[in-house]
Scaffold this active site. Structure first.
Site, PDB file in Angstrom:
ATOM      1  N   ASP A  40       1.095  -1.332   0.095  1.00 39.77           N
ATOM      2  CA  ASP A  40      -0.151   0.148  -0.112  1.00 39.77           C
ATOM      3  C   ASP A  40       0.835   1.165   0.003  1.00 39.77           C
ATOM      4  O   ASP A  40       0.350   2.243  -0.443  1.00 39.77           O
ATOM      5  CB  ASP A  40      -0.865   0.115   1.261  1.00 39.77           C
ATOM      6  CG  ASP A  40      -2.091   0.872   1.083  1.00 39.77           C
ATOM      7  OD1 ASP A  40      -2.529   1.291   0.115  1.00 39.77           O
ATOM      8  OD2 ASP A  40      -2.376   1.381   2.261  1.00 39.77           O
ATOM      9  N   HIS A 233      -7.337   0.677   9.701  1.00 41.28           N
ATOM     10  CA  HIS A 233      -6.213   1.243   8.808  1.00 41.28           C
ATOM     11  C   HIS A 233      -6.496   2.724   8.395  1.00 41.28           C
ATOM     12  O   HIS A 233      -7.309   3.124   7.640  1.00 41.28           O
ATOM     13  CB  HIS A 233      -6.645   0.392   7.279  1.00 41.28           C
ATOM     14  CG  HIS A 233      -5.560   0.664   6.604  1.00 41.28           C
ATOM     15  ND1 HIS A 233      -4.725  -0.498   5.752  1.00 41.28           N
ATOM     16  CD2 HIS A 233      -5.218   1.713   5.541  1.00 41.28           C
ATOM     17  CE1 HIS A 233      -4.039   0.144   4.800  1.00 41.28           C
ATOM     18  NE2 HIS A 233      -4.392   1.464   4.669  1.00 41.28           N
ATOM     19  N   HIS A 235      -5.522   6.528   7.272  1.00 47.81           N
ATOM     20  CA  HIS A 235      -4.751   7.559   6.384  1.00 47.81           C
ATOM     21  C   HIS A 235      -4.544   9.056   7.213  1.00 47.81           C
ATOM     22  O   HIS A 235      -5.509   9.293   8.161  1.00 47.81           O
ATOM     23  CB  HIS A 235      -5.210   7.803   5.054  1.00 47.81           C
ATOM     24  CG  HIS A 235      -4.963   6.667   4.244  1.00 47.81           C
ATOM     25  ND1 HIS A 235      -4.346   6.912   2.946  1.00 47.81           N
ATOM     26  CD2 HIS A 235      -4.829   5.330   4.439  1.00 47.81           C
ATOM     27  CE1 HIS A 235      -4.158   5.731   2.409  1.00 47.81           C
ATOM     28  NE2 HIS A 235      -4.561   4.637   3.094  1.00 47.81           N
ATOM     29  N   CYS A 266      -4.004   6.352  -1.937  1.00 49.10           N
ATOM     30  CA  CYS A 266      -4.785   5.287  -2.779  1.00 49.10           C
ATOM     31  C   CYS A 266      -4.645   5.907  -4.268  1.00 49.10           C
ATOM     32  O   CYS A 266      -5.246   7.058  -4.096  1.00 49.10           O
ATOM     33  CB  CYS A 266      -6.090   4.853  -2.229  1.00 49.10           C
ATOM     34  SG  CYS A 266      -7.115   3.774  -3.343  1.00 49.10           S
ATOM     35  N   ASN A 275      -0.350   6.831   4.359  1.00 50.79           N
ATOM     36  CA  ASN A 275      -0.739   6.159   5.545  1.00 50.79           C
ATOM     37  C   ASN A 275      -0.177   6.379   7.003  1.00 50.79           C
ATOM     38  O   ASN A 275       0.871   7.213   6.836  1.00 50.79           O
ATOM     39  CB  ASN A 275      -0.414   4.520   5.416  1.00 50.79           C
ATOM     40  CG  ASN A 275      -1.037   3.562   4.468  1.00 50.79           C
ATOM     41  OD1 ASN A 275      -2.368   3.588   4.598  1.00 50.79           O
ATOM     42  ND2 ASN A 275      -0.537   3.527   3.284  1.00 50.79           N
TER      43      ASN A 275
END
Length: 327
Positions: A40, A233, A235, A266, A275
């Site tokens: 990611d 998760h 950001h 993303c 992130n």
């Protein structure tokens, strides 16, 4: 010269009463970090990162004590060129000498799963969204259809004893729809859990969440999925990631996704920045008296390594502080 681990003594901070109550039950003083930097974190980099650099990065992360390091994505290089070396990456990590480390890979369909299985994959990740608009923009189908597409993947994984982790994107906000109803997130997470995902990672894909939004969302989701099967998760677009993780800990969450050096964003979510940095998360967790089994200094060194390879400073505030102490 002292190592970063010796240079930094993480101060303990006063833990909230609610968090203390959660810590007093079961073995809740341990938090598992799922490192997503190699996949990611790097997927949105415009310049192709050499395969060996990626493998060195993963090796450093595993050496730091991280038990779950997401390695790559078996998507078409046409859509995500940075992940075009996925076969080489998975083959390479299978040869690393780290006991008890899982290297999950993201798979978009049965073709991707079969390619990963041929190399010997032990764990995969599938993905869905809590936003219809995001689902259509991301994978060109509805939420319901996206989950149906993974039914054959889940069946094949079960037959081959491959563990499956599920991702739900846009759990508090969407770049196209705005705020997302917690009940919708709960519905998607419950469906993934019933399909056989052992863990559901709840992603604030564009980083718009606040602690209040996370509490409301988790209150809904934990009515349909056990909290021990959930992860967050986050950001850090609006600087709320650590606050949101702390709020999640207070709700009983004990698995946190993060990306060393704050890498990521993303490619299908406009405005999504990196992130939350693994270094920053570990510093906070250790300060709360929670255990991770991870060497903060070694993670910071891995973050410095990959940042140098990318030609820019680390996005981790803790990583920068450690580097400054070494000078």
């Amino acid at each position: 010269m002292l190592s970063p681990s010796r240079l930094l003594k993480v101060p303990r901070i006063r833990t909230s009463a609610k968090l203390l109550r959660n810590l007093s039950t079961q073995s809740n003083d341990h938090v598992r970090i799922v490192e997503v930097g190699p996949r990611d974190g790097l997927q949105n980099e415009k310049e192709i990162v050499p395969t060996q650099v990626k493998l060195d990065f993963i090796d450093r992360l595993a050496s730091a004590g991280l038990s779950h390091v997401e390695a790559t994505s078996f998507v078409s290089p046409k859509w995500v060129p940075q992940m075009g070396d996925h076969k080489e990456i998975l083959s390479g990590v299978m040869k690393l000498k780290h006991n008890g480390v899982s290297y999950p890979v993201l798979v978009p369909n049965i073709k991707g799963f079969q390619s990963a299985l041929d190399i010997g994959v032990h764990e995969i990740a599938i993905f869905g969204a809590a936003s219809e608009s995001f689902s259509r923009k991301n994978i060109n189908c509805s939420i319901a259809d996206s989950l149906k597409r993974f039914s054959d993947v889940m069946e094949a994984a079960k037959r081959n004893k491959v563990k499956v982790r599920g991702y739900v994107s846009c759990v508090v906000g969407c770049p196209y729809e705005g705020p997302i109803k917690p009940e919708k997130v709960a519905e998607v997470a419950a469906e993934m859990f019933s399909m056989g995902c052992y863990e559901i990672s709840l992603g604030d894909t564009i980083g718009v969440g606040t602690p209040g939004a996370f509490r409301d969302m988790l209150a809904a989701v934990t009515r349909t999925v056990p909290v021990e099967n959930l992860a967050v998760h986050c950001h850090d677009t609006y600087g709320q990631a650590l606050a949101n993780i702390l709020a999640s800990l207070e709700q009983g969450i004990r698995v946190v996704d993060s990306s060393t050096a704050g890498l990521g964003g993303c490619p299908y979510a406009k405005g999504a920045s990196g992130n939350v940095a693994t270094e920053d998360v570990i510093y906070m967790l250790h300060g709360l008296g929670l255990h991770t089994g991870v060497d903060l200094g070694k993670v910071a060194e891995a973050g410095h390594f990959i940042s140098e390879q990318l030609g820019r400073p680390t996005m981790s505030k803790v990583g920068r502080a450690l580097q400054a102490k070494k000078r």
